[in-house]
Design an enzyme around this catalytic site. Structure first.
Site, short mmCIF file in Angstrom:
data_model
loop_
_atom_site.label_atom_id
_atom_site.label_comp_id
_atom_site.label_asym_id
_atom_site.label_seq_id
_atom_site.Cartn_x
_atom_site.Cartn_y
_atom_site.Cartn_z
N ASN A 48 0.82 -1.22 0.00
CA ASN A 48 0.00 0.00 0.00
C ASN A 48 0.85 1.27 0.00
OD1 ASN A 48 -2.44 -1.47 0.19
ND2 ASN A 48 -2.07 -1.77 2.37
N HIS A 134 -14.15 -1.67 6.12
CA HIS A 134 -12.99 -2.40 6.61
C HIS A 134 -13.21 -3.01 8.01
CE1 HIS A 134 -8.66 -2.42 8.07
NE2 HIS A 134 -8.51 -2.90 6.85
N GLU A 177 -15.92 4.24 3.56
CA GLU A 177 -14.54 4.49 3.15
C GLU A 177 -14.57 5.43 1.95
OE1 GLU A 177 -12.21 0.81 2.66
OE2 GLU A 177 -13.44 -0.04 4.24
N SER A 181 -11.13 -0.56 0.26
CA SER A 181 -9.81 -1.18 0.32
C SER A 181 -9.68 -2.44 -0.52
CB SER A 181 -9.45 -1.50 1.76
OG SER A 181 -10.34 -2.45 2.30
N ASP A 206 -13.45 7.13 6.41
CA ASP A 206 -12.15 6.46 6.52
C ASP A 206 -11.51 6.53 5.14
OD1 ASP A 206 -10.11 4.57 6.27
OD2 ASP A 206 -11.02 3.18 7.70
N HIS A 209 -7.19 4.73 2.00
CA HIS A 209 -6.63 4.51 0.66
C HIS A 209 -6.78 5.71 -0.26
CE1 HIS A 209 -5.84 0.29 1.52
NE2 HIS A 209 -6.96 0.34 2.22
N LYS A 240 0.10 4.06 4.68
CA LYS A 240 -0.07 3.63 3.29
C LYS A 240 0.61 4.63 2.36
CE LYS A 240 -3.60 0.55 4.67
NZ LYS A 240 -4.96 0.36 5.19
C1 LIG Z 1 -5.41 -0.22 6.46
C2 LIG Z 1 -6.72 0.32 6.83
C3 LIG Z 1 -6.97 0.81 8.12
C4 LIG Z 1 -5.98 0.66 9.23
O1 LIG Z 1 -4.91 1.50 9.08
P1 LIG Z 1 -3.49 1.07 9.72
O2 LIG Z 1 -2.75 2.33 9.81
O3 LIG Z 1 -2.91 0.07 8.78
O4 LIG Z 1 -3.80 0.46 11.06
C5 LIG Z 1 -8.17 1.40 8.38
N1 LIG Z 1 -9.13 1.48 7.42
C6 LIG Z 1 -8.93 1.00 6.20
C7 LIG Z 1 -10.01 1.14 5.18
C8 LIG Z 1 -7.74 0.39 5.85
O5 LIG Z 1 -7.55 -0.12 4.65
#
Ligand SMILES: *Cc1c(COP(=O)(O)O)cnc(C)c1O
Length: 387
Positions: A48, A134, A177, A181, A206, A209, A240
């Site tokens: 990522n 997620h 999101e 993801s 969230d 990505h 990421k």
């Molecule tokens: C990876 C991810 C997270 C968590 O983030 P980290 O920093 O890896 O703990 C939260 N939400 C989504 C949609 C993700 O893909």
């Protein structure tokens, strides 16, 4: 104890029999997007690190200098042990980047979701969430003990209907999101924010990505949709596209100060390691000054999209491209054949994705070369024809 371990071994064998047992592979080295694993060089399509910043010399320098002056560990949680200058600078930079008053950084994105949602919501509140959010959001929503209702993926009318049906709930939050993801598609943020406005709800976005990748300047999914960040409770990860580690939420100062007082993973967990905070802040400067990483990523995405078999190419491509194969066994077979050709694109299976939608999840990065992209497209065309 022996009985417990016996039961665990039985569960693992049962997962093995249905092709669902997973094991982390050991990576011996990584250079750009090429990993050394078990004595072989494979091109990695499962990172990522979209902009390729995790090994950027400026991040490495920033982390090294911070480590020399401050050491590695943050030594305590920030309420107890104080906030290092580096955490403060990182939060200021994040707030400025997203045009918000303030920001809070957690040790991971997972903890940002858990800490923020569980601080804000409790029984009597209503969460309306996209079906494909997620696992960290699922865990966070469960921890709130609020009522959770799930709408069909991207179905704004369904979300509106669920909100309308429960008019007694106190706080009302839509959870989605920005870029999903496992599917790489973008949430209908404009329509969702209309619904939120009409139904007196907040949107918890969230953008793990989308942040630093989407939009003309990398401000994330809201920028891509042409909507101001302050219409959302905006969360992202530093792990990421930013190439570091940690999670964050930006918003009004009152919200952030409330979270300092109520978000349990902020209060009860050791703060992010200091060199990591320094590197994350440097990454923000790098993406501001070096837009070429994002342009390179766009070019690779377009090239891969053009090379995919038409049936597999999503209508609106992003840096996450799913190749949906259905049964777990088929996904595993295609992943194995790609592996034999030096391509590392692991099969994603339940419970990470719904049953019957096992897939390859290709994540494109600025570090992939045109040759990597063309080799992947050619291998996929061959492997899908006979699998
Ligand atoms: C990876 C991810 C997270 C968590 O983030 P980290 O920093 O890896 O703990 C939260 N939400 C989504 C949609 C993700 O893909």
């Amino acid at each position: 104890m022996a009985r417990l371990f016996g039961e665990l071994a039985e569960e693992l064998s049962s997962a093995q029999r249905s092709g669902l047992r997973r094991r982390p592979v050991t990576v011996d080295a990584i250079h750009g997007s090429v990993a050394q694993i078990q004595g072989r060089a494979v091109v990695c399509w499962c990172s990522n690190d979209y902009l390729g910043l995790s090994a950027h010399p400026r991040l490495i320098d920033a982390a090294t200098q911070a480590a020399q002056r401050w050491g590695i560990g943050a030594r305590a949680s920030r309420l107890l042990g104080g906030t290092s200058l580096w955490h403060a600078r990182l939060e200021e930079a994040l707030a400025a980047w997203f045009g918000a008053e303030a920001a809070i950084v957690y040790a991971s994105g997972y903890l940002a979701n858990l800490g923020t949602l569980s601080a804000l919501l409790s029984p009597g509140d209503l969460i309306v969430a996209d079906r494909l959010v997620h696992a960290s959001l699922l865990d966070a929503m469960r921890a709130t003990r609020a009522t959770v209702r799930v709408f069909r993926h991207q179905d704004v009318a369904h979300a509106a209907d669920l909100l309308a049906r429960d008019s007694k709930a106190q706080r009302r939050v839509i959870v989605t999101e920005g870029v999903f993801s496992m599917d790489g598609d973008c949430a209908p943020l404009a329509a969702l924010s209309e619904v939120a406005r009409a139904r007196d709800a907040l949107i918890y976005l969230d953008d793990a990505h989308g942040a630093f990748v989407m939009g003309a300047t990398g401000r994330g999914s809201p920028e891509a949709a042409g909507i101001a960040h302050d219409r959302f409770l905006y969360m992202g990860t530093l792990g990421k596209a930013l190439g570091a580690q940690g999670g964050f939420v930006v918003g009004p100062r009152t919200l952030i100060e409330f979270l300092h007082n109520r978000a349990r993973p902020f209060i009860y967990a050791t703060a992010l390691a200091i060199p990591v905070a320094a590197a994350a802040r440097e990454a923000l400067c790098v993406i501001e000054q070096e837009p070429q990483h994002r342009r390179m990523l766009d070019a690779r995405v377009a090239r891969l999209h053009a090379g995919l078999p038409r049936r597999q190419a999503p209508a609106a491509p992003s840096h996450i491209m799913p190749v949906i194969l259905g049964e777990t066994s088929r996904a595993a077979l295609v992943a194995q054949r790609l592996w034999e050709r030096g391509i590392w694109a692991p099969a994603i299976r339940p419970p990470t994705v719904p049953r019957g939608t096992s897939r390859l999840r290709l994540s494109v990065t600025a570090l992939h070369t045109d040759e990597h992209v063309d080799a992947l497209a050619a291998a996929l065309r061959e492997c899908l024809a006979d699998a």
